[in-house]
Design a protein around this motif. Structure first.
Motif, PDB file in Angstrom:
ATOM      1  N   VAL A 114       0.864  -1.182   0.000  1.00 49.45           N
ATOM      2  CA  VAL A 114       0.000   0.000   0.000  1.00 49.45           C
ATOM      3  C   VAL A 114       0.904   1.238   0.000  1.00 49.45           C
ATOM      4  N   ASP A 115       0.656   2.163  -0.915  1.00 48.42           N
ATOM      5  CA  ASP A 115       1.487   3.361  -1.024  1.00 48.42           C
ATOM      6  C   ASP A 115       0.605   4.582  -1.252  1.00 48.42           C
ATOM      7  N   ILE A 116       1.080   5.739  -0.774  1.00 50.13           N
ATOM      8  CA  ILE A 116       0.384   7.016  -0.981  1.00 50.13           C
ATOM      9  C   ILE A 116       1.327   7.931  -1.744  1.00 50.13           C
ATOM     10  N   ARG A 117       0.875   8.439  -2.870  1.00 51.29           N
ATOM     11  CA  ARG A 117       1.694   9.348  -3.676  1.00 51.29           C
ATOM     12  C   ARG A 117       0.937  10.648  -3.898  1.00 51.29           C
ATOM     13  N   LEU A 118       1.595  11.750  -3.574  1.00 49.99           N
ATOM     14  CA  LEU A 118       1.001  13.070  -3.760  1.00 49.99           C
ATOM     15  C   LEU A 118       1.347  13.612  -5.138  1.00 49.99           C
ATOM     16  N   ASN A 119       0.463  14.423  -5.694  1.00 53.03           N
ATOM     17  CA  ASN A 119       0.720  15.017  -7.010  1.00 53.03           C
ATOM     18  C   ASN A 119       1.836  16.050  -6.955  1.00 53.03           C
TER      19      ASN A 119
ATOM     20  N   THR B 235      -2.775   9.902  -5.048  1.00 56.62           N
ATOM     21  CA  THR B 235      -3.298   8.588  -5.423  1.00 56.62           C
ATOM     22  C   THR B 235      -2.835   7.552  -4.409  1.00 56.62           C
ATOM     23  N   VAL B 236      -3.743   6.713  -3.994  1.00 56.07           N
ATOM     24  CA  VAL B 236      -3.404   5.532  -3.198  1.00 56.07           C
ATOM     25  C   VAL B 236      -3.204   4.370  -4.161  1.00 56.07           C
ATOM     26  N   ILE B 237      -2.048   3.734  -4.069  1.00 60.49           N
ATOM     27  CA  ILE B 237      -1.709   2.631  -4.976  1.00 60.49           C
ATOM     28  C   ILE B 237      -1.603   1.338  -4.171  1.00 60.49           C
ATOM     29  N   ILE B 238      -2.399   0.353  -4.553  1.00 56.45           N
ATOM     30  CA  ILE B 238      -2.389  -0.946  -3.877  1.00 56.45           C
ATOM     31  C   ILE B 238      -1.951  -2.008  -4.873  1.00 56.45           C
TER      32      ILE B 238
ATOM     33  N   GLN C 278       2.668  18.377  13.235  1.00 58.46           N
ATOM     34  CA  GLN C 278       2.753  17.426  12.125  1.00 58.46           C
ATOM     35  C   GLN C 278       1.405  17.248  11.438  1.00 58.46           C
ATOM     36  N   TYR C 279       1.480  17.028  10.140  1.00 57.72           N
ATOM     37  CA  TYR C 279       0.311  16.764   9.313  1.00 57.72           C
ATOM     38  C   TYR C 279       0.583  15.481   8.529  1.00 57.72           C
ATOM     39  N   SER C 280      -0.412  14.605   8.458  1.00 56.15           N
ATOM     40  CA  SER C 280      -0.174  13.316   7.807  1.00 56.15           C
ATOM     41  C   SER C 280      -1.435  12.765   7.168  1.00 56.15           C
ATOM     42  N   LEU C 281      -1.212  11.895   6.183  1.00 56.45           N
ATOM     43  CA  LEU C 281      -2.265  11.104   5.558  1.00 56.45           C
ATOM     44  C   LEU C 281      -2.070   9.648   5.978  1.00 56.45           C
ATOM     45  N   LYS C 282      -3.155   8.959   6.194  1.00 54.36           N
ATOM     46  CA  LYS C 282      -3.075   7.534   6.546  1.00 54.36           C
ATOM     47  C   LYS C 282      -4.148   6.762   5.798  1.00 54.36           C
ATOM     48  N   CYS C 283      -3.712   5.752   5.063  1.00 54.03           N
ATOM     49  CA  CYS C 283      -4.637   4.875   4.345  1.00 54.03           C
ATOM     50  C   CYS C 283      -4.689   3.525   5.052  1.00 54.03           C
ATOM     51  N   GLU C 284      -5.877   3.041   5.285  1.00 51.50           N
ATOM     52  CA  GLU C 284      -6.055   1.747   5.950  1.00 51.50           C
ATOM     53  C   GLU C 284      -6.933   0.843   5.093  1.00 51.50           C
ATOM     54  N   VAL C 285      -6.401  -0.318   4.773  1.00 51.50           N
ATOM     55  CA  VAL C 285      -7.170  -1.349   4.079  1.00 51.50           C
ATOM     56  C   VAL C 285      -7.674  -2.306   5.156  1.00 51.50           C
ATOM     57  N   LYS C 286      -8.950  -2.205   5.472  1.00 52.69           N
ATOM     58  CA  LYS C 286      -9.506  -2.991   6.569  1.00 52.69           C
ATOM     59  C   LYS C 286      -9.779  -4.423   6.132  1.00 52.69           C
ATOM     60  N   ARG C 287      -9.413  -5.344   6.994  1.00 51.15           N
ATOM     61  CA  ARG C 287      -9.678  -6.766   6.740  1.00 51.15           C
ATOM     62  C   ARG C 287     -10.017  -7.431   8.062  1.00 51.15           C
ATOM     63  N   SER C 288     -11.033  -8.263   8.063  1.00 49.66           N
ATOM     64  CA  SER C 288     -11.397  -8.983   9.282  1.00 49.66           C
ATOM     65  C   SER C 288     -10.373 -10.080   9.544  1.00 49.66           C
ATOM     66  N   PHE C 289     -10.342 -10.540  10.775  1.00 50.12           N
ATOM     67  CA  PHE C 289      -9.351 -11.562  11.154  1.00 50.12           C
ATOM     68  C   PHE C 289      -9.598 -12.884  10.423  1.00 50.12           C
ATOM     69  N   LEU C 290     -10.774 -13.027   9.821  1.00 51.11           N
ATOM     70  CA  LEU C 290     -11.073 -14.267   9.101  1.00 51.11           C
ATOM     71  C   LEU C 290     -10.374 -14.330   7.747  1.00 51.11           C
ATOM     72  N   ILE C 291     -10.106 -13.164   7.151  1.00 50.99           N
ATOM     73  CA  ILE C 291      -9.497 -13.160   5.819  1.00 50.99           C
ATOM     74  C   ILE C 291      -8.072 -12.607   5.825  1.00 50.99           C
ATOM     75  N   GLY C 292      -7.608 -12.094   6.941  1.00 53.48           N
ATOM     76  CA  GLY C 292      -6.232 -11.587   7.010  1.00 53.48           C
ATOM     77  C   GLY C 292      -6.142 -10.373   7.908  1.00 53.48           C
TER      78      GLY C 292
ATOM     79  N   SER D 191      -5.322  -6.294   8.721  1.00 56.04           N
ATOM     80  CA  SER D 191      -5.466  -4.984   8.089  1.00 56.04           C
ATOM     81  C   SER D 191      -4.101  -4.424   7.731  1.00 56.04           C
ATOM     82  N   MET D 192      -4.070  -3.573   6.712  1.00 58.99           N
ATOM     83  CA  MET D 192      -2.819  -2.961   6.261  1.00 58.99           C
ATOM     84  C   MET D 192      -2.983  -1.452   6.240  1.00 58.99           C
ATOM     85  N   SER D 193      -1.898  -0.741   6.539  1.00 55.64           N
ATOM     86  CA  SER D 193      -1.977   0.715   6.558  1.00 55.64           C
ATOM     87  C   SER D 193      -0.671   1.324   6.056  1.00 55.64           C
ATOM     88  N   LYS D 194      -0.775   2.566   5.635  1.00 53.09           N
ATOM     89  CA  LYS D 194       0.380   3.323   5.149  1.00 53.09           C
ATOM     90  C   LYS D 194       0.189   4.782   5.548  1.00 53.09           C
TER      91      LYS D 194
END
Length: 304
Positions: free
Chosen positions: A5-10, A25-28, A117-131, A133-136
């Protein structure tokens, strides 16, 4: 399964002014199909305050009440629960850089006891049944713009007097019999009100020195004050030291004083009810007997 998971600013510099849109853009990337319970992107800005260990015993109640000051908080949903196909998925986004509750968006600053500080955070939520969660996370930089309210803050304007805008002369003198022996130097600072985008300048001239000179140095010091109703704690720490003269410099020769303010570790002077970020400059002459003479200048840093 490898997922990136990556975050790229223009904007490559990652520097923004208030009211400007933050686009990117968030790139997965995934080698296989990726099931998820939602993709959330949040933007936060806060001031983190803390006390030095030497003051914790004195202000123990205050230590417990130092809380982060939230300047902004936004959240958007980039994707609902579902599945991403194998390969690269790009999710564009746009945030308005606006404060909430009439907060001032102070400039990004990394200090010892105060951090803005100022920040962006992307979280790909996943339940414990399928894996899991991932964040950037990605930090971006906020600077005052022409339309910002902070530079015209009355508390800062009151700190600047017309006299400080002019050249400041100084003398460094000691008499025979002192640890420094006979010593005389003089110089000037062009101004103690300093735009952060311009260098801190002046000159020093050493006229006499009974002992040989070892070094002439210029120091930039941060003075951070944190406080509330229970009390205030003030701490000074060095940001950088620049050697402007090495060895037994020539007598009567002007030595230029020139220093660039470091990005992130310095910012325009801030004075609020909860915290202050102030700066000082020291001109230091060190002799071969390891004694030194210094001159201190409280300075006000501005953006414009």
């Amino acid at each position: 399964m490898v997922v990136v998971v990556d975050i790229r600013l223009n904007r490559y510099s990652k520097v923004y002014n208030e009211q400007e849109p933050i686009r990117g853009t968030v790139i997965i990337s995934s080698k296989t199909d990726l099931r998820h319970d939602g993709i959330i992107l949040s933007m936060d800005g806060h001031v983190n305050l803390q006390l030095s260990s030497k003051t914790v015993g004195i202000f123990e109640a205050f230590y417990q009440s130092v809380k982060p000051i939230q300047l902004l908080s936004y959240q958007i949903e980039l994707g609902k629960s579902g599945k991403l196909t194998a390969g690269i998925t790009e999710l564009p986004f746009e945030f308005p850089l606006r404060s909430r509750n009439n907060r001032v968006l102070y400039e990004t600053y990394h200090g010892v006891f105060i951090n803005v500080q100022y920040s962006l955070k992307c979280e790909v939520k996943r339940s414990f049944l399928i894996g899991t969660s991932m964040s950037k996370s990605l930090e971006f930089i906020v600077e005052y713009g022409n339309n910002s309210a902070a530079p015209s803050n009355p508390s800062l304007t009151e700190l600047i007097t017309p006299a400080e805008m002019k050249r400041i002369d100084f003398e460094m003198v000691s008499e025979a019999g002192s640890k420094l022996g006979v010593f005389k130097a003089h110089g000037h600072i062009d101004s103690v009100v300093c735009p952060i985008t311009k260098p801190f300048t002046g000159e020093i001239i050493i006229e006499k020195s009974e002992y040989p000179v070892k070094s002439v140095e210029l120091q930039l010091v941060r003075v951070e004050t944190t406080g509330c109703a229970e009390g205030y704690a003030k701490d000074a720490s060095e940001i950088q030291t620049i050697q402007i003269g090495e060895g037994n410099v020539c007598r009567g020769l002007p030595i230029p004083i020139f220093m660039i303010f470091p990005r992130l570790f310095s910012c325009p002077t801030v004075c609020t009810t909860n915290f202050k970020i102030e700066f000082e400059a020291n001109v230091v002459v060190i002799l071969t007997n390891d004694f030194f003479k210094s001159e201190n200048f409280p300075i006000k840093i501005t953006r414009f």
